[in-house]
Design a protein around this motif. Sequence first.
Motif, PDB file in Angstrom:
ATOM      1  N   GLY A 267       5.019   9.456  -4.504  1.00  0.00           N
ATOM      2  CA  GLY A 267       3.696   8.853  -4.332  1.00  0.00           C
ATOM      3  C   GLY A 267       2.808   9.161  -5.511  1.00  0.00           C
ATOM      4  N   GLY A 268       3.376   9.104  -6.721  1.00  0.00           N
ATOM      5  CA  GLY A 268       2.582   9.354  -7.920  1.00  0.00           C
ATOM      6  C   GLY A 268       3.346  10.192  -8.917  1.00  0.00           C
ATOM      7  N   ASP A 269       2.587  10.838  -9.816  1.00  0.00           N
ATOM      8  CA  ASP A 269       3.216  11.588 -10.896  1.00  0.00           C
ATOM      9  C   ASP A 269       3.606  13.002 -10.509  1.00  0.00           C
ATOM     10  OD1 ASP A 269       2.912   9.425 -12.468  1.00  0.00           O
ATOM     11  OD2 ASP A 269       1.238  10.194 -13.648  1.00  0.00           O
ATOM     12  N   GLN A 270       3.043  13.498  -9.408  1.00  0.00           N
ATOM     13  CA  GLN A 270       3.354  14.886  -9.068  1.00  0.00           C
ATOM     14  C   GLN A 270       3.796  15.034  -7.619  1.00  0.00           C
ATOM     15  OE1 GLN A 270      -0.068  17.483  -9.153  1.00  0.00           O
ATOM     16  NE2 GLN A 270      -1.465  15.753  -9.091  1.00  0.00           N
TER      17      GLN A 270
ATOM     18  N   PRO B 218       0.739   4.010  -4.745  1.00  0.00           N
ATOM     19  CA  PRO B 218       0.458   5.283  -5.417  1.00  0.00           C
ATOM     20  C   PRO B 218       1.452   5.616  -6.526  1.00  0.00           C
ATOM     21  CG  PRO B 218       0.291   5.558  -3.043  1.00  0.00           C
ATOM     22  CD  PRO B 218       0.849   4.183  -3.283  1.00  0.00           C
ATOM     23  N   ALA B 219       2.661   5.058  -6.434  1.00  0.00           N
ATOM     24  CA  ALA B 219       3.644   5.305  -7.488  1.00  0.00           C
ATOM     25  C   ALA B 219       3.074   4.906  -8.843  1.00  0.00           C
ATOM     26  CB  ALA B 219       4.931   4.533  -7.204  1.00  0.00           C
ATOM     27  N   VAL B 220       2.192   3.906  -8.841  1.00  0.00           N
ATOM     28  CA  VAL B 220       1.613   3.425 -10.089  1.00  0.00           C
ATOM     29  C   VAL B 220       0.192   3.961 -10.293  1.00  0.00           C
ATOM     30  CG1 VAL B 220       1.304   1.351 -11.469  1.00  0.00           C
ATOM     31  CG2 VAL B 220       2.850   1.297  -9.521  1.00  0.00           C
TER      32      VAL B 220
ATOM     33  N   ASN C 173      -1.439   6.692  -8.719  1.00  0.00           N
ATOM     34  CA  ASN C 173      -1.760   8.119  -8.580  1.00  0.00           C
ATOM     35  C   ASN C 173      -1.281   8.898  -9.796  1.00  0.00           C
ATOM     36  OD1 ASN C 173      -2.756  10.419  -7.327  1.00  0.00           O
ATOM     37  ND2 ASN C 173      -0.852  10.802  -6.218  1.00  0.00           N
ATOM     38  N   LYS C 174      -2.017   8.735 -10.891  1.00  0.00           N
ATOM     39  CA  LYS C 174      -1.603   9.323 -12.171  1.00  0.00           C
ATOM     40  C   LYS C 174      -2.081  10.757 -12.319  1.00  0.00           C
ATOM     41  CE  LYS C 174      -0.102   5.647 -14.741  1.00  0.00           C
ATOM     42  NZ  LYS C 174       1.081   5.499 -13.895  1.00  0.00           N
TER      43      LYS C 174
ATOM     44  N   ARG D  45       3.725  11.342   2.843  1.00  0.00           N
ATOM     45  CA  ARG D  45       4.694  10.259   3.026  1.00  0.00           C
ATOM     46  C   ARG D  45       6.021  10.774   3.576  1.00  0.00           C
ATOM     47  NH1 ARG D  45       5.386   6.505  -1.519  1.00  0.00           N
ATOM     48  NH2 ARG D  45       3.177   6.410  -1.148  1.00  0.00           N
TER      49      ARG D  45
ATOM     50  N   LYS E  92       8.873   8.151  -8.675  1.00  0.00           N
ATOM     51  CA  LYS E  92       7.426   8.100  -8.433  1.00  0.00           C
ATOM     52  C   LYS E  92       7.109   7.543  -7.057  1.00  0.00           C
ATOM     53  CE  LYS E  92       5.889   7.998 -13.146  1.00  0.00           C
ATOM     54  NZ  LYS E  92       4.980   7.400 -14.120  1.00  0.00           N
ATOM     55  N   LEU E  93       7.943   6.604  -6.627  1.00  0.00           N
ATOM     56  CA  LEU E  93       7.771   6.044  -5.293  1.00  0.00           C
ATOM     57  C   LEU E  93       7.972   7.134  -4.242  1.00  0.00           C
ATOM     58  CD1 LEU E  93       7.148   3.114  -4.579  1.00  0.00           C
ATOM     59  CD2 LEU E  93       9.586   2.739  -4.230  1.00  0.00           C
TER      60      LEU E  93
ATOM     61  N   SER F 179       0.828  -1.212   0.000  1.00  0.00           N
ATOM     62  CA  SER F 179       0.000   0.000   0.000  1.00  0.00           C
ATOM     63  C   SER F 179       0.863   1.263   0.000  1.00  0.00           C
ATOM     64  CB  SER F 179      -1.022  -0.006   1.135  1.00  0.00           C
ATOM     65  OG  SER F 179      -0.411  -0.380   2.328  1.00  0.00           O
ATOM     66  N   ILE F 180       2.037   1.198   0.654  1.00  0.00           N
ATOM     67  CA  ILE F 180       2.900   2.381   0.624  1.00  0.00           C
ATOM     68  C   ILE F 180       3.402   2.638  -0.804  1.00  0.00           C
ATOM     69  CG2 ILE F 180       5.143   3.294   1.361  1.00  0.00           C
ATOM     70  CD1 ILE F 180       4.678   1.885   4.055  1.00  0.00           C
ATOM     71  N   GLY F 181       3.708   1.572  -1.520  1.00  0.00           N
ATOM     72  CA  GLY F 181       4.273   1.736  -2.858  1.00  0.00           C
ATOM     73  C   GLY F 181       3.242   1.988  -3.946  1.00  0.00           C
TER      74      GLY F 181
ATOM     75  N   LEU G 116       0.252  13.481  -1.724  1.00  0.00           N
ATOM     76  CA  LEU G 116       0.801  12.226  -1.227  1.00  0.00           C
ATOM     77  C   LEU G 116       2.271  12.348  -0.856  1.00  0.00           C
ATOM     78  CD1 LEU G 116      -1.899  11.222  -2.441  1.00  0.00           C
ATOM     79  CD2 LEU G 116      -0.747   9.048  -2.816  1.00  0.00           C
TER      80      LEU G 116
ATOM     81  N   PHE H  85      10.790   4.910 -11.687  1.00  0.00           N
ATOM     82  CA  PHE H  85       9.906   4.314 -10.692  1.00  0.00           C
ATOM     83  C   PHE H  85      10.277   4.783  -9.284  1.00  0.00           C
ATOM     84  CE2 PHE H  85       8.761   0.891  -7.702  1.00  0.00           C
ATOM     85  CZ  PHE H  85       7.387   0.934  -7.859  1.00  0.00           C
TER      86      PHE H  85
ATOM     87  N   ASP I 122      -5.296  14.475  -6.839  1.00  0.00           N
ATOM     88  CA  ASP I 122      -4.008  13.986  -6.375  1.00  0.00           C
ATOM     89  C   ASP I 122      -4.289  13.179  -5.118  1.00  0.00           C
ATOM     90  OD1 ASP I 122      -1.417  13.558  -5.589  1.00  0.00           O
ATOM     91  OD2 ASP I 122      -1.044  15.631  -4.965  1.00  0.00           O
ATOM     92  N   GLY I 123      -4.388  11.862  -5.250  1.00  0.00           N
ATOM     93  CA  GLY I 123      -4.802  11.053  -4.106  1.00  0.00           C
ATOM     94  C   GLY I 123      -6.189  11.472  -3.670  1.00  0.00           C
ATOM     95  N   TRP I 124      -6.312  11.907  -2.426  1.00  0.00           N
ATOM     96  CA  TRP I 124      -7.605  12.322  -1.885  1.00  0.00           C
ATOM     97  C   TRP I 124      -7.898  13.800  -2.130  1.00  0.00           C
ATOM     98  CZ3 TRP I 124      -3.356  10.538   0.695  1.00  0.00           C
ATOM     99  CH2 TRP I 124      -2.557  11.522   1.293  1.00  0.00           C
TER     100      TRP I 124
END
Lengths: 161, 217
Positions: free
Chosen positions: B173-176, A37-39, A41-42, B184, B169-170, A33-35, B180, B166, A72-74
């Motif tokens: 926490g996303g593209d921007q 959003p990298a994928v 959260n576009k 984090r 992005k990690l 779950s921590i990782g 997030l 990657f 952006d997320g929430w």
Amino acid sequence: MADEITRRKFLERGIGVMAGAVTIGIGGVALTSIGAPAVTNKLEGKWVEAGSASDLAPDKFNPVGLVYESKDGWMEGKSKMLAYVKVSGENILALSATCSHLGCNVNIDDSTGGFKCPCHTGVYDAAGKNISGPPPKPLKKLEAKIEDGKLMINTMPKEEA
Amino acid sequence: MLGRIIDVFDRRLKFKEDFKKNVLDHPVPQRINLTYCFGGISFLLYMLLAATGIAMIFFYVPSVDHAFVTVEYITFDLPLGNILRGIHHWSANIMIVVLFLHMLRVYVYGAYKNPREFNWITGVVLFAFVLAFGFTGYLLPWDQKAYWATKVGVLMPQSAPVAGPFISKLLMGGDQLGALTISRFYAVHVAVLPIITVVFLVGHFLMIRRTGIAEPL
Ligand code: HEM
Ligand code: FES
């Protein structure tokens, strides 16, 4: 017998297996779950109305701030980005201000008609091509059009200038 | 008064003797000098950071629309808030310098050699943790300096082959760099790093106890 399973050994191993399973299970859930959003959260590309075309000075770059609804997320709110737009007759050249080095916003360099990055002195020419300093690539080109006198820009870069 | 309270406990638990023997009368090499203090000063700074950091957690809100105003509140409205934040800020900066001096002393005295290799190794990890504290803490005020410095920082891994984009992005926490990212960074700054740092500190200290500190040159 070398591997006779005694009661003690059985319990020791059992505890080991359970502790391992719990660690891997909980750790796996937490890390996934921590990782994630990298994928997931576009940032979506969007056509954004950026004021009226007649406000743009012709044949030179105009800074154009793009403000648009995004998620952006929430957080549902406004995202911002900066573009430089040059209209020469029928041609529109829209460049993303994001430096190809490490993402700062570049500034217009009046002395050359190109761009300079404030972060590590990257330099670009008037076509957006990187000509000196650390930037490895040109500035990105944005899709742009004029509709009913309104300047429209797509926030997702298409290609390098 | 305090002595009598301590005696109440000591009559039952008998710790005064041990404390005297293991702490106050603990033998150390002769001729040790002030450069041996840098490790202890680092730890003192760590405790200052923890105390002032925990106090700021009472006010700071890690979100894109509240981070800046809460830091502004701490700095300008909260009584003694600027002192609180100032101690955190300066301890963080001075800690880097003091840690460097600590490492320098260990290096110059050759104190990293057998049997103290693991002290050096845990020390390098601790230094990395402190740098990570600095990197994650720097974003938290969410002002222009924080935003652009962190943007540059999170995009650096991007140039690494294969996994680079990657990793960036990690970190974000996303593209921007946004909602997030700040949450984090905050989680890492106030929960993950403090805990793993304490674990490594305990190892660092217990091992010094075992091997004793190195003789001066
Ligand atoms: C238990 C330990 C810690 C806690 C609970 C903590 C907590 C916090 C909090 C809540 C903030 C936000 C308020 C602010 O920006 O002023 C902050 C900022 C910051 N922290 Fe920490 N922190 C801890 C340790 C550290 C350490 C070890 C370092 C680095 C050596 C560090 C470096 C920073 C920096 C550079 C900032 C930004 C300060 C600024 O300019 O405002 N922190 N910390
Ligand atoms: S971010 Fe533009 S030169 Fe480094």
